[in-house]
Design an enzyme around this catalytic site. Sequence first.
Site, PDB file in Angstrom:
ATOM      1  N   GLY A  71      37.118 -17.029 -46.885  1.00 21.60           N
ATOM      2  CA  GLY A  71      38.226 -17.291 -45.965  1.00 21.60           C
ATOM      3  C   GLY A  71      39.145 -18.390 -46.475  1.00 21.60           C
ATOM      4  CG  ASN A 151      36.821 -23.297 -36.653  1.00 19.63           C
ATOM      5  OD1 ASN A 151      38.024 -23.191 -36.462  1.00 19.63           O
ATOM      6  ND2 ASN A 151      36.274 -24.372 -37.167  1.00 19.63           N
ATOM      7  CB  SER A 199      35.153 -15.224 -44.303  1.00 20.44           C
ATOM      8  OG  SER A 199      34.136 -15.748 -45.101  1.00 20.44           O
ATOM      9  N   GLY A 200      33.170 -12.826 -45.296  1.00 21.65           N
ATOM     10  CA  GLY A 200      31.926 -12.067 -45.152  1.00 21.65           C
ATOM     11  C   GLY A 200      30.813 -12.781 -44.409  1.00 21.65           C
ATOM     12  CG  HIS A 201      30.032 -17.173 -44.840  1.00 21.42           C
ATOM     13  ND1 HIS A 201      29.612 -18.311 -44.223  1.00 21.42           N
ATOM     14  CD2 HIS A 201      31.323 -17.388 -45.181  1.00 21.42           C
ATOM     15  CE1 HIS A 201      30.606 -19.198 -44.212  1.00 21.42           C
ATOM     16  NE2 HIS A 201      31.661 -18.652 -44.783  1.00 21.42           N
ATOM     17  CB  THR A 237      35.233 -10.355 -62.997  1.00 22.97           C
ATOM     18  OG1 THR A 237      35.772 -10.376 -64.314  1.00 22.97           O
ATOM     19  CG2 THR A 237      34.231  -9.222 -62.849  1.00 22.97           C
ATOM     20  CB  CYS A 325      34.491 -27.609 -43.317  1.00 23.29           C
ATOM     21  SG  CYS A 325      34.233 -25.879 -43.543  1.00 23.29           S
TER      22      CYS A 325
HETATM   23  N1  PLP Z   1      38.897 -20.318 -41.176  1.00 28.22           N
HETATM   24  C1  PLP Z   1      38.059 -20.444 -40.133  1.00 28.22           C
HETATM   25  C2  PLP Z   1      38.599 -20.290 -38.751  1.00 28.22           C
HETATM   26  C3  PLP Z   1      36.708 -20.697 -40.344  1.00 28.22           C
HETATM   27  O1  PLP Z   1      35.890 -20.831 -39.294  1.00 28.22           O
HETATM   28  C4  PLP Z   1      36.229 -20.827 -41.672  1.00 28.22           C
HETATM   29  C5  PLP Z   1      34.815 -21.162 -41.927  1.00 28.22           C
HETATM   30  O2  PLP Z   1      34.203 -21.903 -41.182  1.00 28.22           O
HETATM   31  C6  PLP Z   1      37.142 -20.671 -42.728  1.00 28.22           C
HETATM   32  C7  PLP Z   1      38.465 -20.420 -42.446  1.00 28.22           C
HETATM   33  C8  PLP Z   1      36.698 -20.764 -44.154  1.00 28.22           C
HETATM   34  O3  PLP Z   1      36.032 -19.593 -44.551  1.00 28.22           O
HETATM   35  P1  PLP Z   1      35.044 -19.583 -45.794  1.00 28.22           P
HETATM   36  O4  PLP Z   1      33.835 -20.371 -45.399  1.00 28.22           O
HETATM   37  O5  PLP Z   1      34.738 -18.141 -46.024  1.00 28.22           O
HETATM   38  O6  PLP Z   1      35.776 -20.190 -46.936  1.00 28.22           O
END
Ligand code: PLP
Length: 386
Positions: A71, A151, A199-201, A237, A325
């Site tokens: 993401g 988030n 995003s995948g995770h 890649t 984060c």
């Molecule tokens: N944007 C939002 C709203 C998110 O919650 C997150 C991850 O917590 C991200 C971006 C970043 O994504 P990634 O962890 O895949 O880099």
Amino acid sequence: MKRIYLDNNATTQVSPEVLEAMLPFYKENFGNASSVHEFGRSAKAALEDARNTMAGYLGAGTNEIIFTSGGTEADNMAIKGVAHALRAKGNHIITSAIEHHAVLNTCKFLEGEGFKVTYLPVDKYGVVDLGELKKAINDKTIMVSIMLANNEVGTIEPIEAISKIVKEKGITLHTDAVQAVGKIEVNVKKLGVDLLSYSGHKINGPKGVGALYVKKGTKITPYQHGGHHEKHKRAGTENVPGIAGFAKAMELSMKDMAKENLHLVGLREKLYDGITGAIKHVSLNGHPEMRLPNTLSVGFKYLEGESILLNMDMEGIAASTGSACASGSLEASHVLTSMGVDHADAQGAVRFSLGRYNTAEEIDYVIKTLPPIIERLRKMSPLYNG
Ligand code: PLP
């Protein structure tokens, strides 16, 4: 000790089906998708299959999906890419005060390059102020970037309404949908966006893989240079195993979304009722209805979220104070302070984010375990007088 994971907005457990879908691309099918031989062709076929799957679920065209490393990269690619492509047209970008740091810090970086950024305010539920958006637009505005779902508190932003305002002026619209895709219905046409990150995770897929939807015709300057991968938009890649897993995760989320959301809302409300039934001086952060089914942010007055987390962790419960984060920083959440939550109350916030594998028994355990923790901590708190 039994461990209970209620931090699914930070990351999720990879589903067994996802792992299964990835393994062949680490084993016999390990080719580079750019190679011309059979190993490469087979990897390329898997890559394009995944692209097709991802596009279909979002209502996008297959060629409109660019795979990234997550993401954060998708947000960077979208915001820097559009800013640099449209620099001659204008230097003004609008975003919101409650974005993830992947967006906020990208905007800060662009400010260093001479771009002007407006950070829109939000209301007490975390909803972006559309009146302020209208006022902020000027003839130098080239892009608006507003998240689809927050988030920390789970509030869902009115992107369709934002699109109507923005598109009328011919401005490019990006949305960070990292917390929304796979959790709520997301259709790029219905939303009216030009770019969308995911995003995948966050959806029981692997870490280190994501995607950016780029509507055909959208001007975007590539910011990573090298080979001709991803239609010349993102060199490097491709992570074929990750992408195959991401597509499988998406398929699983879409297939069971309605059922899964009923399950998640049921658990979320059970947890909230359990907390409010047993603990005084608590508040809900985020919109009561327009909220992600899995997200519950609760303010525990007179306390520090970090000490609640540590005490819960000792009892086997994993939650978060906000964004993973930003954890470790002692500053109050920028999301909560932007919502007008007072600084001291924002310090006492805990985010419970539920996921596919949580059960009612786990919620029972949390409801039983949390009240004595809060009581004990409040007894020690100089701010609390009963
Ligand atoms: N944007 C939002 C709203 C998110 O919650 C997150 C991850 O917590 C991200 C971006 C970043 O994504 P990634 O962890 O895949 O880099």
